[in-house]
Design an enzyme around this catalytic site. Sequence first.
Site, PDB file in Angstrom:
ATOM      1  CE1 TYR A  26       0.531   1.715   4.265  1.00 46.90           C
ATOM      2  CE2 TYR A  26       0.934  -0.643   4.427  1.00 46.90           C
ATOM      3  CZ  TYR A  26       1.065   0.634   4.945  1.00 46.90           C
ATOM      4  OH  TYR A  26       1.713   0.833   6.134  1.00 46.90           O
ATOM      5  CB  CYS A  27       1.443   4.123  -1.630  1.00 45.66           C
ATOM      6  SG  CYS A  27       0.152   4.448  -2.855  1.00 45.66           S
ATOM      7  NE  ARG A  28      -0.591  11.124  -0.656  1.00 42.17           N
ATOM      8  CZ  ARG A  28      -1.498  11.487  -1.556  1.00 42.17           C
ATOM      9  NH1 ARG A  28      -2.755  11.587  -1.230  1.00 42.17           N
ATOM     10  NH2 ARG A  28      -1.140  11.764  -2.787  1.00 42.17           N
ATOM     11  N   GLY A  78      -2.727   4.839  -3.546  1.00 45.58           N
ATOM     12  CA  GLY A  78      -2.839   3.711  -4.471  1.00 45.58           C
ATOM     13  C   GLY A  78      -2.024   3.867  -5.736  1.00 45.58           C
ATOM     14  CB  ILE A  95      -2.465   4.562   4.364  1.00 41.86           C
ATOM     15  CG1 ILE A  95      -2.649   4.348   5.874  1.00 41.86           C
ATOM     16  CG2 ILE A  95      -1.958   5.953   4.011  1.00 41.86           C
ATOM     17  CD1 ILE A  95      -1.344   4.378   6.669  1.00 41.86           C
TER      18      ILE A  95
END
Length: 163
Positions: free
Chosen positions: A122-124, A126, A150
């Site tokens: 995951y990242c901030r 997508g 996230i």
Amino acid sequence: MAAPVKHFLDTLGAEWASGTLVDKPAAVFTSTATMHGGQESTLLTMLGLCSACQSQEIPTLEPTAYEEALQQTAGAVLIDVRQPDEYAEGHLSGARLLNVLDEATFEAGIAALDKSKPYFIYCRSGRRSHSAAVKMKAIGLNVTDLKGGITAWEAAGKPITKE
């Protein structure tokens, strides 16, 4: 062929050859058509669409489904592909950091991963995790992405930690 069209195709071809073609058409075909009034015009037909549109090969799950899959998948490894300062502000419990924007470290990091294990990333939002997932899948890793990152995780009321 019109100069702007030729420049576009030359640029696209160079990016395709260098591997920097991300979120751009995978294939472009040109054809000449006679328009109303007898004028000829060059038409571009784009096929293959963008890499984000080809994400059927990479499972992308909503936060609740992602959480369930992560918990139910034996040997799952959770990876946060954001930058260290973002990770320090809060991350999913148990996540290990592997910054996709630090290209050399990321490439070395994924090369060292066990191909028999499933990875959840995951990242901030997508976008970066999708890019990371494409790279990971290309070297044979089994990867699942968190849709919306996230940000979506927190919006769904899911916990994060700073530990």
